[in-house]
Design a protein around this motif. Sequence first.
Motif, PDB file in Angstrom:
ATOM      1  N   SER A  63       0.686  -1.243   0.209  1.00 43.14           N
ATOM      2  CA  SER A  63      -0.212   0.460   0.124  1.00 43.14           C
ATOM      3  C   SER A  63       1.096   1.706   0.020  1.00 43.14           C
ATOM      4  N   PRO A  64       0.571   2.265  -0.750  1.00 43.88           N
ATOM      5  CA  PRO A  64       1.012   3.451  -0.433  1.00 43.88           C
ATOM      6  C   PRO A  64       1.813   4.204   1.095  1.00 43.88           C
ATOM      7  N   ALA A  65       0.577   3.728   2.183  1.00 47.44           N
ATOM      8  CA  ALA A  65       1.315   3.459   3.657  1.00 47.44           C
ATOM      9  C   ALA A  65       2.416   2.821   3.778  1.00 47.44           C
ATOM     10  N   GLU A  66       2.757   1.796   3.362  1.00 48.89           N
ATOM     11  CA  GLU A  66       3.322   0.796   4.001  1.00 48.89           C
ATOM     12  C   GLU A  66       5.220   1.416   2.651  1.00 48.89           C
TER      13      GLU A  66
ATOM     14  N   ARG B 222       3.212   6.227  -7.549  1.00 49.19           N
ATOM     15  CA  ARG B 222       4.032   7.230  -6.849  1.00 49.19           C
ATOM     16  C   ARG B 222       3.464   8.277  -6.437  1.00 49.19           C
ATOM     17  N   LYS B 223       2.870   9.147  -7.220  1.00 51.14           N
ATOM     18  CA  LYS B 223       1.637  10.244  -7.151  1.00 51.14           C
ATOM     19  C   LYS B 223       1.294   9.934  -5.628  1.00 51.14           C
ATOM     20  N   LEU B 224       0.305   8.546  -5.134  1.00 48.05           N
ATOM     21  CA  LEU B 224      -0.138   7.747  -4.391  1.00 48.05           C
ATOM     22  C   LEU B 224       1.033   7.953  -3.017  1.00 48.05           C
ATOM     23  N   ILE B 225       1.927   7.539  -3.204  1.00 49.02           N
ATOM     24  CA  ILE B 225       3.452   7.503  -2.182  1.00 49.02           C
ATOM     25  C   ILE B 225       3.410   8.980  -2.263  1.00 49.02           C
ATOM     26  N   HIS B 226       3.957   9.568  -2.930  1.00 45.91           N
ATOM     27  CA  HIS B 226       3.752  10.779  -2.338  1.00 45.91           C
ATOM     28  C   HIS B 226       2.787  11.278  -1.647  1.00 45.91           C
ATOM     29  N   GLU B 227       1.820  11.927  -2.071  1.00 46.06           N
ATOM     30  CA  GLU B 227       0.555  12.795  -1.406  1.00 46.06           C
ATOM     31  C   GLU B 227       0.622  11.680   0.008  1.00 46.06           C
TER      32      GLU B 227
END
Length: 316
Positions: A12-15, A46-51
Amino acid sequence: MATLKVPASVPSPAEDAEQLHKAFSGWGTNEALIIKILAHRNALQRKLIHETYAATYGEDLLKALDKELSSDFERAVLLWTPVPAERDAYLANEATKMLTANKAVLMEIACTRSSHDLFMVRQAYHARYKKSLEEDIAHHTSGDFRKLLVPLVSSFRYEGDEVNMTLAKSEAKHLHEKISEKCCSDDEIIRISTTRSKAQLNATLNHYNNQYGNAINKDLKTDPKDEYLSLLRATIKCLTYPEKYFAKTLRLAINKMGTDEWALTRVVTTRAEVDMQRIKEEYQRRNSIPLDRAIAGDTSGDYEKILLALIGHGDC
């Protein structure tokens, strides 16, 4: 035909954000972990990780990376991580600056992005720099360069396959007449190059070749030292055979006395999710060496590792 390898099961982006935060913590930076995550995530991931990183840690991920990394590896990561429109806006702005001015980069962005993607670049530029891309290019260029580049970046070409053969024949005739007269900055040459769909342009250039016995770029090579003619040839190549243009750009970047890391990084980060497979095939066909071997022979360390991962030679 992208080369980016994304694992079948993506955390997940959070992980991912948590793992990146760990990579920056403690003694030293864990560059291998940064490559393992960012070089194997597509633009949306990458966009979701960034956010998620900003929401969780109260810091912009790009700023965190900027603090932790250095040199060519840093530039590769910082160019790769943002969404494509923001990356292109940054590259376009950099290309207008006095010390890093590069008209070819502006042309590249204008000619090898889809109409929608180029529109998104202009929006991202507007949001980030509080000016229009056209305004900045007009301010930083002059003469024939301005005449070509401003309409190129303003373009919104038709993307379909429909072609008007009568028009192709008449425009091929006009191109040939003006090039024969050495009027290569003629308004009609600029208009045809900057507004016609890629399919229409291909039909025109095929007719030019068949009717007059020479490819148009051969006829435009009358003066190899003429920078405008060089840019016009590159424009035509980017619009019709982008993989040939990028394969040549990579060859020049790698074969220079000392690598042109900026060009190498730019091509790899901007094309990895687009047409890198075709570029690799063209590179090998023209240079008799696979691109990954050429890059490995000319780079080292984490910079080499991220470039190889982005062209599809790294483990997920």
